[in-house]
Design a protein around this motif. Structure first.
Motif: not given
Lengths: 418, 112
Positions: B36, B40-41, B43, B52, B54
Protein backbone atom coordinates in the motif's frame (compact mmCIF):
# COMPACT_ATOMS: atom_id res chain seq x y z
CA UNK A 1 -47.33 -54.69 8.80
CA UNK A 2 -47.37 -53.59 5.19
CA UNK A 3 -44.20 -52.08 3.76
CA UNK A 4 -44.61 -49.56 0.94
CA UNK A 5 -42.04 -49.87 -1.84
CA UNK A 6 -42.54 -46.27 -2.90
CA UNK A 7 -42.16 -44.94 0.64
CA UNK A 8 -39.08 -47.06 1.26
CA UNK A 9 -37.41 -45.94 -1.97
CA UNK A 10 -38.19 -42.33 -1.11
CA UNK A 11 -36.87 -42.53 2.44
CA UNK A 12 -33.64 -44.22 1.32
CA UNK A 13 -33.02 -41.54 -1.31
CA UNK A 14 -33.75 -38.86 1.27
CA UNK A 15 -31.31 -40.49 3.72
CA UNK A 16 -28.59 -40.24 1.07
CA UNK A 17 -29.52 -36.59 0.46
CA UNK A 18 -29.25 -35.79 4.16
CA UNK A 19 -25.87 -37.53 4.38
CA UNK A 20 -24.68 -35.31 1.50
CA UNK A 21 -25.48 -32.23 3.57
CA UNK A 22 -22.58 -32.88 5.94
CA UNK A 23 -19.81 -32.56 3.31
CA UNK A 24 -21.87 -29.68 1.93
CA UNK A 25 -21.76 -28.04 5.34
CA UNK A 26 -18.01 -28.70 5.43
CA UNK A 27 -17.60 -26.69 2.21
CA UNK A 28 -19.99 -23.99 3.42
CA UNK A 29 -17.90 -23.54 6.56
CA UNK A 30 -14.54 -24.36 4.96
CA UNK A 31 -14.76 -21.46 2.53
CA UNK A 32 -15.35 -19.03 5.39
CA UNK A 33 -12.30 -19.85 7.50
CA UNK A 34 -8.74 -18.73 6.82
CA UNK A 35 -6.72 -20.68 4.29
CA UNK A 36 -4.57 -22.30 6.96
CA UNK A 37 -7.56 -23.86 8.75
CA UNK A 38 -9.71 -25.11 5.90
CA UNK A 39 -8.74 -28.77 6.17
CA UNK A 40 -9.26 -28.75 9.93
CA UNK A 41 -12.77 -27.43 9.29
CA UNK A 42 -13.49 -30.06 6.63
CA UNK A 43 -12.08 -32.81 8.82
CA UNK A 44 -14.19 -31.95 11.87
CA UNK A 45 -17.30 -32.17 9.71
CA UNK A 46 -16.34 -35.22 7.68
CA UNK A 47 -15.10 -37.21 10.65
CA UNK A 48 -18.42 -36.63 12.41
CA UNK A 49 -19.90 -39.12 9.92
CA UNK A 50 -17.64 -41.85 11.31
CA UNK A 51 -18.05 -40.96 14.98
CA UNK A 52 -21.81 -40.63 14.98
CA UNK A 53 -22.48 -43.64 12.73
CA UNK A 54 -20.52 -45.88 15.07
CA UNK A 55 -22.28 -44.56 18.16
CA UNK A 56 -25.73 -44.55 16.57
CA UNK A 57 -25.50 -48.22 15.66
CA UNK A 58 -24.11 -49.19 19.06
CA UNK A 59 -26.34 -47.16 21.35
CA UNK A 60 -27.58 -43.81 19.97
CA UNK A 61 -30.54 -45.10 17.99
CA UNK A 62 -31.71 -47.11 20.98
CA UNK A 63 -31.47 -44.11 23.30
CA UNK A 64 -33.44 -41.96 20.86
CA UNK A 65 -36.08 -44.41 19.66
CA UNK A 66 -35.95 -47.36 22.05
CA UNK A 67 -38.76 -48.17 24.51
CA UNK A 68 -39.50 -45.10 26.57
CA UNK A 69 -38.28 -44.14 30.03
CA UNK A 70 -40.51 -41.40 31.39
CA UNK A 71 -40.67 -39.50 28.11
CA UNK A 72 -37.05 -38.48 28.57
CA UNK A 73 -34.92 -41.15 26.92
CA UNK A 74 -35.21 -44.49 25.14
CA UNK A 75 -34.07 -47.77 26.67
CA UNK A 76 -31.17 -49.96 25.64
CA UNK A 77 -33.32 -52.65 23.99
CA UNK A 78 -32.14 -51.74 20.47
CA UNK A 79 -28.42 -51.59 21.33
CA UNK A 80 -26.36 -52.75 18.39
CA UNK A 81 -29.60 -52.47 16.36
CA UNK A 82 -30.89 -55.61 18.04
CA UNK A 83 -34.37 -56.37 16.71
CA UNK A 84 -34.23 -53.57 14.12
CA UNK A 85 -34.70 -55.32 10.80
CA UNK A 86 -35.87 -55.35 7.20
CA UNK A 87 -39.53 -55.43 8.12
CA UNK A 88 -41.89 -53.82 10.63
CA UNK A 89 -42.43 -55.87 13.78
CA UNK A 90 -45.64 -55.66 15.75
CA UNK A 91 -43.86 -54.09 18.70
CA UNK A 92 -42.40 -51.37 16.54
CA UNK A 93 -45.74 -50.69 14.82
CA UNK A 94 -47.55 -50.58 18.15
CA UNK A 95 -45.09 -48.12 19.61
CA UNK A 96 -45.68 -45.72 16.72
CA UNK A 97 -49.42 -46.32 16.75
CA UNK A 98 -49.46 -44.77 20.25
CA UNK A 99 -48.47 -41.52 18.59
CA UNK A 100 -50.93 -42.02 15.72
CA UNK A 101 -48.05 -42.66 13.32
CA UNK A 102 -48.32 -45.46 10.75
CA UNK A 103 -44.92 -46.77 9.71
CA UNK A 104 -44.67 -47.95 6.10
CA UNK A 105 -40.90 -48.29 5.77
CA UNK A 106 -38.60 -50.98 7.22
CA UNK A 107 -37.18 -50.27 10.65
CA UNK A 108 -33.67 -50.16 9.20
CA UNK A 109 -34.73 -47.49 6.68
CA UNK A 110 -36.07 -45.30 9.50
CA UNK A 111 -32.93 -45.97 11.51
CA UNK A 112 -30.55 -44.92 8.73
CA UNK A 113 -32.63 -41.85 7.82
CA UNK A 114 -32.52 -40.72 11.45
CA UNK A 115 -28.79 -41.46 11.59
CA UNK A 116 -28.08 -38.81 8.97
CA UNK A 117 -29.77 -36.18 11.18
CA UNK A 118 -27.72 -37.31 14.14
CA UNK A 119 -24.57 -36.82 12.04
CA UNK A 120 -25.19 -33.30 10.78
CA UNK A 121 -26.33 -31.90 14.15
CA UNK A 122 -22.98 -31.93 16.00
CA UNK A 123 -21.28 -30.99 12.70
CA UNK A 124 -23.36 -27.79 12.63
CA UNK A 125 -21.65 -26.67 15.84
CA UNK A 126 -18.14 -26.72 14.32
CA UNK A 127 -18.62 -23.31 12.70
CA UNK A 128 -18.89 -21.52 16.05
CA UNK A 129 -15.57 -22.64 17.53
CA UNK A 130 -13.76 -22.91 14.19
CA UNK A 131 -10.03 -22.23 13.92
CA UNK A 132 -9.13 -22.92 17.56
CA UNK A 133 -10.75 -26.05 19.03
CA UNK A 134 -8.38 -29.02 19.14
CA UNK A 135 -9.40 -31.91 16.90
CA UNK A 136 -9.03 -34.27 19.83
CA UNK A 137 -11.39 -32.10 21.88
CA UNK A 138 -13.91 -31.94 19.05
CA UNK A 139 -13.91 -35.72 18.59
CA UNK A 140 -14.54 -36.22 22.29
CA UNK A 141 -17.27 -33.57 22.35
CA UNK A 142 -18.97 -35.19 19.34
CA UNK A 143 -19.00 -38.55 21.13
CA UNK A 144 -20.41 -37.25 24.41
CA UNK A 145 -22.78 -34.74 22.83
CA UNK A 146 -24.36 -37.33 20.49
CA UNK A 147 -25.20 -39.59 23.40
CA UNK A 148 -25.97 -37.11 26.17
CA UNK A 149 -27.60 -34.27 24.24
CA UNK A 150 -28.75 -35.34 20.78
CA UNK A 151 -30.28 -38.72 21.64
CA UNK A 152 -32.44 -37.49 24.55
CA UNK A 153 -33.69 -34.38 22.70
CA UNK A 154 -34.50 -36.48 19.61
CA UNK A 155 -36.43 -38.80 21.93
CA UNK A 156 -38.41 -35.93 23.49
CA UNK A 157 -39.54 -34.58 20.14
CA UNK A 158 -39.70 -37.47 17.70
CA UNK A 159 -40.26 -40.65 19.68
CA UNK A 160 -44.03 -41.28 19.99
CA UNK A 161 -43.46 -41.50 23.75
CA UNK A 162 -41.30 -38.40 24.07
CA UNK A 163 -42.65 -35.73 26.41
CA UNK A 164 -42.62 -32.95 23.82
CA UNK A 165 -44.20 -35.24 21.19
CA UNK A 166 -47.00 -36.06 23.65
CA UNK A 167 -47.37 -32.42 24.58
CA UNK A 168 -48.04 -31.68 20.92
CA UNK A 169 -45.02 -29.48 20.20
CA UNK A 170 -44.58 -29.32 16.43
CA UNK A 171 -41.18 -29.94 14.87
CA UNK A 172 -41.50 -31.37 11.40
CA UNK A 173 -37.85 -31.95 10.54
CA UNK A 174 -35.69 -30.73 13.39
CA UNK A 175 -35.97 -27.05 14.29
CA UNK A 176 -35.52 -27.85 17.97
CA UNK A 177 -33.74 -31.21 17.78
CA UNK A 178 -31.21 -30.11 15.16
CA UNK A 179 -30.89 -26.34 14.90
CA UNK A 180 -31.70 -24.95 18.34
CA UNK A 181 -29.95 -27.90 19.94
CA UNK A 182 -26.77 -27.39 17.91
CA UNK A 183 -27.03 -23.60 18.02
CA UNK A 184 -27.02 -23.30 21.80
CA UNK A 185 -24.38 -26.04 22.14
CA UNK A 186 -22.21 -24.15 19.66
CA UNK A 187 -22.56 -20.90 21.61
CA UNK A 188 -21.63 -22.56 24.90
CA UNK A 189 -18.50 -24.18 23.45
CA UNK A 190 -17.48 -20.99 21.62
CA UNK A 191 -17.72 -19.08 24.90
CA UNK A 192 -15.73 -21.68 26.78
CA UNK A 193 -12.94 -22.00 24.22
CA UNK A 194 -12.61 -18.21 23.97
CA UNK A 195 -12.11 -15.89 21.04
CA UNK A 196 -9.57 -16.37 18.29
CA UNK A 197 -6.30 -14.51 18.53
CA UNK A 198 -6.81 -11.17 16.82
CA UNK A 199 -10.62 -11.31 16.77
CA UNK A 200 -12.43 -9.15 15.87
CA UNK A 201 -10.02 -6.43 14.74
CA UNK A 202 -7.75 -8.43 12.44
CA UNK A 203 -8.68 -8.27 8.75
CA UNK A 204 -7.23 -11.76 8.50
CA UNK A 205 -10.51 -13.19 9.75
CA UNK A 206 -12.23 -12.78 6.40
CA UNK A 207 -13.35 -15.83 4.37
CA UNK A 208 -10.60 -17.34 2.20
CA UNK A 209 -12.68 -19.04 -0.51
CA UNK A 210 -16.25 -17.90 -1.04
CA UNK A 211 -16.78 -20.06 -4.16
CA UNK A 212 -16.34 -23.06 -1.83
CA UNK A 213 -18.98 -21.57 0.46
CA UNK A 214 -21.40 -21.12 -2.44
CA UNK A 215 -20.79 -24.70 -3.56
CA UNK A 216 -21.50 -25.89 -0.03
CA UNK A 217 -24.68 -23.83 0.07
CA UNK A 218 -25.87 -25.51 -3.13
CA UNK A 219 -25.20 -28.94 -1.67
CA UNK A 220 -26.98 -28.01 1.57
CA UNK A 221 -30.01 -26.67 -0.29
CA UNK A 222 -30.16 -29.84 -2.42
CA UNK A 223 -29.76 -32.11 0.58
CA UNK A 224 -32.34 -30.18 2.59
CA UNK A 225 -35.07 -31.57 0.31
CA UNK A 226 -34.22 -34.97 1.78
CA UNK A 227 -34.13 -33.51 5.28
CA UNK A 228 -37.56 -31.86 5.15
CA UNK A 229 -39.55 -33.76 2.50
CA UNK A 230 -38.09 -37.03 3.77
CA UNK A 231 -39.44 -36.24 7.22
CA UNK A 232 -42.90 -37.07 5.84
CA UNK A 233 -41.49 -40.64 5.89
CA UNK A 234 -43.44 -41.45 2.75
CA UNK A 235 -43.75 -40.57 -0.93
CA UNK A 236 -46.95 -38.62 -0.47
CA UNK A 237 -48.62 -35.23 -0.63
CA UNK A 238 -47.17 -34.11 2.67
CA UNK A 239 -43.66 -34.77 1.35
CA UNK A 240 -44.47 -32.62 -1.69
CA UNK A 241 -45.75 -29.85 0.58
CA UNK A 242 -42.57 -29.93 2.66
CA UNK A 243 -40.43 -29.96 -0.49
CA UNK A 244 -42.18 -26.90 -1.94
CA UNK A 245 -42.12 -25.00 1.37
CA UNK A 246 -38.42 -25.76 1.81
CA UNK A 247 -37.52 -24.39 -1.58
CA UNK A 248 -39.62 -21.25 -1.19
CA UNK A 249 -38.13 -20.41 2.21
CA UNK A 250 -34.55 -20.89 0.98
CA UNK A 251 -35.07 -18.67 -2.06
CA UNK A 252 -36.90 -15.94 -0.14
CA UNK A 253 -34.42 -16.19 2.74
CA UNK A 254 -31.58 -15.34 0.35
CA UNK A 255 -33.67 -12.52 -1.08
CA UNK A 256 -34.36 -11.08 2.37
CA UNK A 257 -30.72 -11.18 3.50
CA UNK A 258 -29.37 -9.69 0.26
CA UNK A 259 -31.92 -6.88 0.12
CA UNK A 260 -31.34 -5.76 3.71
CA UNK A 261 -27.55 -5.91 3.43
CA UNK A 262 -27.77 -4.05 0.13
CA UNK A 263 -29.70 -1.27 1.85
CA UNK A 264 -27.52 -1.26 4.96
CA UNK A 265 -24.02 -1.99 3.63
CA UNK A 266 -24.47 -0.85 0.01
CA UNK A 267 -23.49 -4.15 -1.63
CA UNK A 268 -25.29 -7.39 -2.48
CA UNK A 269 -22.82 -10.16 -1.56
CA UNK A 270 -22.43 -13.83 -2.41
CA UNK A 271 -21.87 -14.62 1.26
CA UNK A 272 -25.11 -12.81 2.03
CA UNK A 273 -27.02 -14.83 -0.56
CA UNK A 274 -25.56 -18.08 0.78
CA UNK A 275 -26.24 -17.14 4.41
CA UNK A 276 -29.80 -16.04 3.67
CA UNK A 277 -30.60 -19.28 1.87
CA UNK A 278 -29.33 -21.31 4.81
CA UNK A 279 -31.21 -19.09 7.29
CA UNK A 280 -34.42 -19.67 5.30
CA UNK A 281 -33.79 -23.42 5.25
CA UNK A 282 -33.18 -23.49 8.99
CA UNK A 283 -36.33 -21.54 9.79
CA UNK A 284 -38.61 -23.63 7.54
CA UNK A 285 -37.31 -26.92 8.95
CA UNK A 286 -39.79 -27.25 11.84
CA UNK A 287 -42.60 -25.76 9.76
CA UNK A 288 -42.12 -27.51 6.41
CA UNK A 289 -44.94 -30.04 6.83
CA UNK A 290 -47.37 -27.80 8.71
CA UNK A 291 -47.67 -24.44 6.94
CA UNK A 292 -49.07 -23.21 3.61
CA UNK A 293 -46.78 -21.89 0.87
CA UNK A 294 -47.44 -18.21 1.54
CA UNK A 295 -46.35 -18.73 5.14
CA UNK A 296 -43.09 -20.24 3.87
CA UNK A 297 -42.47 -16.96 2.08
CA UNK A 298 -43.02 -15.00 5.29
CA UNK A 299 -40.85 -17.39 7.31
CA UNK A 300 -38.05 -17.27 4.72
CA UNK A 301 -38.15 -13.48 4.47
CA UNK A 302 -38.13 -12.97 8.24
CA UNK A 303 -35.30 -15.49 8.64
CA UNK A 304 -33.15 -13.67 6.07
CA UNK A 305 -33.68 -10.30 7.73
CA UNK A 306 -33.58 -11.30 11.40
CA UNK A 307 -30.54 -13.58 11.04
CA UNK A 308 -28.65 -10.86 9.15
CA UNK A 309 -29.40 -8.32 11.86
CA UNK A 310 -28.38 -10.75 14.58
CA UNK A 311 -24.87 -11.28 13.15
CA UNK A 312 -23.76 -7.91 14.56
CA UNK A 313 -24.72 -8.97 18.09
CA UNK A 314 -21.53 -11.01 18.50
CA UNK A 315 -19.42 -7.91 18.01
CA UNK A 316 -21.36 -5.99 20.65
CA UNK A 317 -21.58 -8.89 23.09
CA UNK A 318 -17.97 -9.91 22.47
CA UNK A 319 -18.35 -13.65 21.81
CA UNK A 320 -16.44 -15.10 18.86
CA UNK A 321 -18.93 -17.28 17.00
CA UNK A 322 -16.57 -17.66 14.04
CA UNK A 323 -19.07 -18.52 11.32
CA UNK A 324 -22.33 -17.26 12.87
CA UNK A 325 -23.85 -20.55 13.95
CA UNK A 326 -25.77 -18.62 16.61
CA UNK A 327 -27.19 -16.01 14.24
CA UNK A 328 -28.16 -18.55 11.58
CA UNK A 329 -28.99 -21.81 13.37
CA UNK A 330 -29.94 -20.77 16.89
CA UNK A 331 -31.85 -17.61 15.96
CA UNK A 332 -33.20 -19.09 12.70
CA UNK A 333 -34.21 -22.24 14.58
CA UNK A 334 -36.04 -20.36 17.33
CA UNK A 335 -37.75 -18.13 14.78
CA UNK A 336 -38.88 -21.18 12.79
CA UNK A 337 -40.08 -23.08 15.86
CA UNK A 338 -42.18 -20.14 17.06
CA UNK A 339 -43.53 -19.29 13.60
CA UNK A 340 -44.60 -22.92 13.21
CA UNK A 341 -46.88 -22.25 16.15
CA UNK A 342 -48.23 -19.22 14.32
CA UNK A 343 -48.70 -20.47 10.77
CA UNK A 344 -49.56 -24.19 11.16
CA UNK A 345 -52.98 -24.96 9.70
CA UNK A 346 -55.00 -28.17 9.77
CA UNK A 347 -55.64 -27.83 6.04
CA UNK A 348 -51.96 -28.62 5.45
CA UNK A 349 -51.46 -31.26 8.11
CA UNK A 350 -54.20 -32.56 10.42
CA UNK A 351 -51.62 -32.93 13.20
CA UNK A 352 -50.84 -29.24 13.52
CA UNK A 353 -52.83 -26.09 14.12
CA UNK A 354 -51.37 -22.75 15.12
CA UNK A 355 -52.32 -19.19 16.02
CA UNK A 356 -53.82 -18.27 12.64
CA UNK A 357 -55.82 -21.49 12.77
CA UNK A 358 -57.42 -20.39 16.03
CA UNK A 359 -55.06 -22.31 18.31
CA UNK A 360 -53.05 -19.72 20.22
CA UNK A 361 -52.04 -22.36 22.78
CA UNK A 362 -49.74 -23.93 20.16
CA UNK A 363 -47.42 -20.95 20.42
CA UNK A 364 -46.98 -21.69 24.13
CA UNK A 365 -46.12 -25.32 23.39
CA UNK A 366 -43.58 -24.21 20.81
CA UNK A 367 -42.03 -21.77 23.28
CA UNK A 368 -41.83 -24.53 25.90
CA UNK A 369 -40.06 -26.84 23.43
CA UNK A 370 -37.61 -24.04 22.58
CA UNK A 371 -36.98 -23.22 26.24
CA UNK A 372 -36.53 -26.85 27.29
CA UNK A 373 -34.05 -27.48 24.47
CA UNK A 374 -32.09 -24.30 25.23
CA UNK A 375 -31.87 -25.15 28.90
CA UNK A 376 -31.05 -28.84 28.57
CA UNK A 377 -28.61 -28.56 25.69
CA UNK A 378 -26.99 -25.45 27.13
CA UNK A 379 -26.36 -26.98 30.54
CA UNK A 380 -25.30 -30.44 29.38
CA UNK A 381 -23.03 -29.04 26.65
CA UNK A 382 -21.33 -26.87 29.29
CA UNK A 383 -20.74 -29.93 31.48
CA UNK A 384 -19.36 -31.87 28.50
CA UNK A 385 -17.03 -28.98 27.63
CA UNK A 386 -15.77 -28.79 31.23
CA UNK A 387 -15.06 -32.51 31.23
CA UNK A 388 -13.32 -32.43 27.84
CA UNK A 389 -11.28 -29.42 28.92
CA UNK A 390 -10.09 -31.32 31.99
CA UNK A 391 -9.22 -34.45 30.01
CA UNK A 392 -7.58 -33.20 26.79
CA UNK A 393 -7.94 -29.40 26.85
CA UNK A 394 -10.12 -27.42 24.46
CA UNK A 395 -7.87 -24.99 22.74
CA UNK A 396 -4.89 -25.40 20.44
CA UNK A 397 -1.68 -23.69 21.57
CA UNK A 398 -0.78 -20.25 20.29
CA UNK A 399 1.75 -21.52 17.79
CA UNK A 400 -0.80 -23.86 16.23
CA UNK A 401 -3.23 -20.98 15.98
CA UNK A 402 -0.58 -18.89 14.20
CA UNK A 403 0.73 -21.60 11.88
CA UNK A 404 -2.73 -22.97 11.19
CA UNK A 405 -4.47 -26.12 12.28
CA UNK A 406 -4.11 -27.82 8.89
CA UNK A 407 -0.36 -28.15 9.25
CA UNK A 408 -0.10 -28.37 13.03
CA UNK A 409 -2.93 -30.82 13.70
CA UNK A 410 -3.33 -32.71 10.43
CA UNK A 411 0.10 -32.36 8.81
CA UNK A 412 -1.45 -31.30 5.49
CA UNK A 413 -1.95 -28.20 3.40
CA UNK A 414 -5.10 -27.48 1.42
CA UNK A 415 -3.57 -25.64 -1.50
CA UNK A 416 -0.19 -26.86 -2.65
CA UNK A 417 0.57 -24.63 -5.59
CA UNK A 418 4.35 -24.70 -5.53
CA UNK B 1 23.06 -0.15 -16.90
CA UNK B 2 20.03 0.57 -14.79
CA UNK B 3 17.47 -1.60 -13.05
CA UNK B 4 13.90 -0.43 -13.43
CA UNK B 5 11.53 -1.58 -10.71
CA UNK B 6 7.88 -0.75 -11.15
CA UNK B 7 4.93 -1.51 -8.88
CA UNK B 8 1.70 -1.42 -10.88
CA UNK B 9 -1.94 -2.38 -10.77
CA UNK B 10 -2.31 -6.09 -11.63
CA UNK B 11 -4.76 -5.56 -14.49
CA UNK B 12 -2.25 -3.25 -16.23
CA UNK B 13 0.41 -5.94 -16.59
CA UNK B 14 -0.43 -6.94 -20.16
CA UNK B 15 -0.51 -3.34 -21.36
CA UNK B 16 2.84 -2.62 -19.72
CA UNK B 17 4.42 -5.76 -21.14
CA UNK B 18 3.22 -4.87 -24.66
CA UNK B 19 4.49 -1.30 -24.33
CA UNK B 20 7.90 -2.50 -23.13
CA UNK B 21 8.20 -4.95 -26.01
CA UNK B 22 7.30 -2.18 -28.41
CA UNK B 23 10.04 -0.05 -26.85
CA UNK B 24 12.52 -2.81 -27.65
CA UNK B 25 12.91 -4.33 -24.20
CA UNK B 26 13.75 -8.01 -24.47
CA UNK B 27 12.96 -9.41 -21.05
CA UNK B 28 11.54 -8.77 -17.64
CA UNK B 29 10.72 -10.50 -14.36
CA UNK B 30 7.29 -10.21 -12.79
CA UNK B 31 6.40 -10.87 -9.16
CA UNK B 32 3.01 -10.98 -7.47
CA UNK B 33 3.21 -8.48 -4.67
CA UNK B 34 1.06 -6.92 -1.94
CA UNK B 35 1.42 -3.42 -0.66
CA UNK B 36 0.00 0.00 0.00
CA UNK B 37 0.99 3.59 -0.49
CA UNK B 38 -1.04 6.76 -0.41
CA UNK B 39 -3.94 4.80 -1.86
CA UNK B 40 -4.15 2.98 1.49
CA UNK B 41 -6.01 -0.31 1.51
CA UNK B 42 -9.50 -1.29 0.53
CA UNK B 43 -12.64 -2.05 2.50
CA UNK B 44 -14.29 -5.45 2.23
CA UNK B 45 -17.60 -6.40 3.85
CA UNK B 46 -18.47 -9.90 5.02
CA UNK B 47 -21.86 -10.47 6.67
CA UNK B 48 -22.05 -6.80 7.54
CA UNK B 49 -18.62 -6.69 9.17
CA UNK B 50 -16.16 -4.28 7.54
CA UNK B 51 -12.57 -5.34 7.12
CA UNK B 52 -9.84 -2.81 6.29
CA UNK B 53 -7.49 -4.66 3.98
CA UNK B 54 -4.22 -2.68 4.05
CA UNK B 55 -2.14 -4.85 1.76
CA UNK B 56 -3.74 -4.97 -1.64
CA UNK B 57 -2.59 -7.01 -4.65
CA UNK B 58 0.03 -5.39 -6.90
CA UNK B 59 2.46 -6.53 -9.59
CA UNK B 60 6.14 -5.75 -9.29
CA UNK B 61 8.06 -5.67 -12.58
CA UNK B 62 11.84 -5.79 -12.68
CA UNK B 63 14.03 -5.23 -15.70
CA UNK B 64 17.60 -4.17 -16.40
CA UNK B 65 18.28 -1.93 -19.40
CA UNK B 66 21.16 -0.15 -21.09
CA UNK B 67 21.35 3.61 -20.44
CA UNK B 68 20.28 4.21 -24.04
CA UNK B 69 17.00 2.39 -23.50
CA UNK B 70 16.23 3.74 -20.04
CA UNK B 71 14.01 6.69 -20.94
CA UNK B 72 12.00 4.66 -23.43
CA UNK B 73 11.45 1.88 -20.91
CA UNK B 74 10.38 4.22 -18.12
CA UNK B 75 8.04 6.12 -20.39
CA UNK B 76 6.55 2.87 -21.73
CA UNK B 77 5.72 1.70 -18.21
CA UNK B 78 4.41 5.06 -17.10
CA UNK B 79 2.08 5.59 -20.03
CA UNK B 80 0.81 2.02 -20.12
CA UNK B 81 0.24 1.67 -16.37
CA UNK B 82 -1.45 5.02 -15.90
CA UNK B 83 -5.18 5.15 -15.18
CA UNK B 84 -5.06 8.57 -13.54
CA UNK B 85 -6.59 7.22 -10.35
CA UNK B 86 -4.83 6.90 -7.02
CA UNK B 87 -2.95 3.60 -6.71
CA UNK B 88 -1.37 3.49 -10.17
CA UNK B 89 1.98 2.69 -8.59
CA UNK B 90 5.61 3.80 -8.68
CA UNK B 91 8.72 3.41 -10.83
CA UNK B 92 12.22 3.27 -9.37
CA UNK B 93 15.49 3.43 -11.30
CA UNK B 94 18.53 1.88 -9.63
CA UNK B 95 22.15 1.64 -10.84
CA UNK B 96 23.40 -1.85 -11.69
CA UNK B 97 27.06 -2.69 -11.08
CA UNK B 98 27.40 -5.87 -13.04
CA UNK B 99 25.35 -8.11 -15.31
CA UNK B 100 26.30 -11.60 -16.40
CA UNK B 101 24.64 -14.12 -18.72
CA UNK B 102 24.93 -17.51 -17.01
CA UNK B 103 24.91 -19.61 -20.20
CA UNK B 104 27.78 -17.84 -21.99
CA UNK B 105 29.54 -15.80 -19.38
CA UNK B 106 29.03 -12.58 -21.37
CA UNK B 107 29.18 -9.48 -19.22
CA UNK B 108 27.79 -5.94 -19.19
CA UNK B 109 25.27 -4.75 -21.75
CA UNK B 110 26.04 -7.82 -23.88
CA UNK B 111 24.45 -9.89 -21.14
CA UNK B 112 21.14 -8.03 -21.25
Amino acid sequence: MEISGADTAFVLICAALVLFMTPGLAFFYGGMVRQRNVLAMLMQNFFTISIVTTLWVLVGFSLAFGPDNGGFIGGLDFMGLKGIGQGITENWANMWAEGNVTMTVPELAFMVFQLMFAIITPALMTGAFAERLKFKAYALIAVLWSILVYAPVAHWVWSPNGWLFKLGALDFAGGTVVHINAGIGALVIALMVGKRKGWPESPEMRPHNLPLTLLGTGILWFGWFGFNAGSALGANGLAVQAFVNTHIAAAVGALGWVVIEWIKDKHPTTLGAASGAVAGLVAITPAAGFVPEWASMVIGLLAGIVCFLFVSVKFKAGYDDSLDVVAVHLVGGILGALLTGVFAVKGVNALGSGLIDGNAAQLGKQALAVGATLLYSGVVTAIIAIVVKAVVGLRVDEETEDVGMDLAEHSERAYVLD
Amino acid sequence: MKQVVAVIKPHKLDDVKDALKEAGIQGMTVVDAKGFGRQRGQTEVYRGAEYEIEFIPKIRIELVVAESQLDAAVEAIRSAAQTGKIGDGKIFVIPVERALRIRTGEEGEDAL
